[in-house]
Scaffold this motif. Structure first.
Motif, PDB file in Angstrom:
ATOM      1  N   ASP A  19     -63.568  -8.329 -39.995  1.00  0.00           N
ATOM      2  CA  ASP A  19     -62.630  -7.479 -39.263  1.00  0.00           C
ATOM      3  C   ASP A  19     -62.762  -7.633 -37.753  1.00  0.00           C
ATOM      4  N   GLU A  20     -63.974  -7.939 -37.276  1.00  0.00           N
ATOM      5  CA  GLU A  20     -64.151  -8.158 -35.841  1.00  0.00           C
ATOM      6  C   GLU A  20     -63.334  -9.352 -35.357  1.00  0.00           C
ATOM      7  N   THR A  21     -63.241 -10.383 -36.197  1.00  0.00           N
ATOM      8  CA  THR A  21     -62.503 -11.589 -35.834  1.00  0.00           C
ATOM      9  C   THR A  21     -61.009 -11.399 -36.049  1.00  0.00           C
ATOM     10  N   LEU A  22     -60.634 -10.799 -37.163  1.00  0.00           N
ATOM     11  CA  LEU A  22     -59.217 -10.569 -37.453  1.00  0.00           C
ATOM     12  C   LEU A  22     -58.558  -9.710 -36.379  1.00  0.00           C
ATOM     13  N   GLY A  23     -59.257  -8.649 -35.959  1.00  0.00           N
ATOM     14  CA  GLY A  23     -58.639  -7.701 -35.042  1.00  0.00           C
ATOM     15  C   GLY A  23     -58.869  -7.966 -33.574  1.00  0.00           C
ATOM     16  N   ALA A  24     -60.002  -8.601 -33.241  1.00  0.00           N
ATOM     17  CA  ALA A  24     -60.359  -8.721 -31.822  1.00  0.00           C
ATOM     18  C   ALA A  24     -61.071 -10.025 -31.493  1.00  0.00           C
ATOM     19  N   GLY A  25     -60.928 -11.038 -32.338  1.00  0.00           N
ATOM     20  CA  GLY A  25     -61.664 -12.283 -32.127  1.00  0.00           C
ATOM     21  C   GLY A  25     -61.372 -12.966 -30.805  1.00  0.00           C
ATOM     22  N   GLY A  26     -60.098 -13.015 -30.422  1.00  0.00           N
ATOM     23  CA  GLY A  26     -59.757 -13.653 -29.148  1.00  0.00           C
ATOM     24  C   GLY A  26     -60.298 -12.892 -27.965  1.00  0.00           C
ATOM     25  N   THR A  27     -60.265 -11.566 -28.041  1.00  0.00           N
ATOM     26  CA  THR A  27     -60.790 -10.729 -26.959  1.00  0.00           C
ATOM     27  C   THR A  27     -62.305 -10.852 -26.868  1.00  0.00           C
ATOM     28  N   ILE A  28     -62.981 -10.835 -28.013  1.00  0.00           N
ATOM     29  CA  ILE A  28     -64.436 -11.014 -28.008  1.00  0.00           C
ATOM     30  C   ILE A  28     -64.813 -12.340 -27.377  1.00  0.00           C
ATOM     31  N   ALA A  29     -64.076 -13.403 -27.724  1.00  0.00           N
ATOM     32  CA  ALA A  29     -64.361 -14.715 -27.146  1.00  0.00           C
ATOM     33  C   ALA A  29     -64.128 -14.727 -25.641  1.00  0.00           C
ATOM     34  N   ARG A  30     -63.090 -14.036 -25.170  1.00  0.00           N
ATOM     35  CA  ARG A  30     -62.858 -13.945 -23.722  1.00  0.00           C
ATOM     36  C   ARG A  30     -63.995 -13.204 -23.038  1.00  0.00           C
TER      37      ARG A  30
END
Length: 232
Positions: A19-30
């Protein structure tokens, strides 16, 4: 991003590994590419039949660590793996609030994060609703009694975009065009959890959701969040 600076910490609470990747993966990577330490607390996973194929909590843990490595996540933990709370999160809300507030290693007390990412209210899945309720309660302001994050943002999963009738409207958009390929690579770590064809959990549909979200802020791909607290 969000006024955060290198060295700041962010805690993301995910109902399940993926769920961390599905919902916010791009933001986490930024965030991680900007030198901000992101930690992910995944609440529960189970070995059980799902979608006609048995799931294995050991494999879920391997997938989780692989995806977190791709995203640049610092600390990661699955709280309940094949344990009683994982089978009935709704019956363990108080325990879950305490875990997010002051649990070992990954909690508001242990990390003192500047920002907290949580599932948004109105999710399709019951477990997501429970984790939202617990994380929202854990993040309540409490003066000098304990640390509370100055930013609390809610993320949606792909099924929420497609099926939820009660989802909270987003008020924060993050351009993830530069980290979209990283998110895609992290999603590929969860091949057993993805679907095919027109299902919102297929890679094609997830990319389409991010593209549609990007149209709202003039970006090629974006992720949207509900701002429950934004204090600078």
């Amino acid at each position: 991003m969000f006024g955060l600076k290198p060295g700041d910490r962010v805690l993301a609470v995910a109902p399940h590994p993926d769920d961390e990747t599905l919902g916010a993966g791009g933001t986490i990577a930024r965030l991680t590419s900007a030198g901000i330490a992101v930690h992910v607390l995944a609440v529960a996973c189970l070995t059980q039949p799902r979608w006609g194929t048995p799931t294995d909590s050991r494999l879920r843990q391997e997938e989780f660590h692989a995806a977190c490595d791709v995203l640049g996540v610092t600390g990661r933990r699955i709280a309940f793996s094949d344990a009683a709370p994982a089978r009935d999160l709704a019956g363990h809300v108080a325990e879950l609030v305490r875990l997010i507030e002051a649990g070992p290693e990954l909690s508001l007390t242990a990390l003192e994060p500047a920002a907290l990412l949580i599932p948004a209210a109105g999710a399709v899945h019951q477990d997501h609703q429970v984790v939202h309720q617990a994380a929202y309660a854990a993040a309540r302001p409490s003066g000098a009694l304990r640390h509370w994050p100055r930013m609390v943002l809610g993320f949606h999963g792909p099924e929420d975009h497609a099926w939820s009738r009660e989802g909270s409207r987003p008020s924060v958009w993050v351009d993830v065009t530069s980290t979209a390929a990283v998110k895609d690579k992290a999603l590929e770590c969860y091949t057993r959890e993805l679907r095919e064809g027109d299902h919102p959990r297929s890679l094609e549909r997830i990319r389409a959701i991010d593209s549609a979200t990007g149209a709202a802020c003039g970006a090629e791909r974006a992720e949207a969040f509900v701002a429950y607290r934004m204090s600078c």
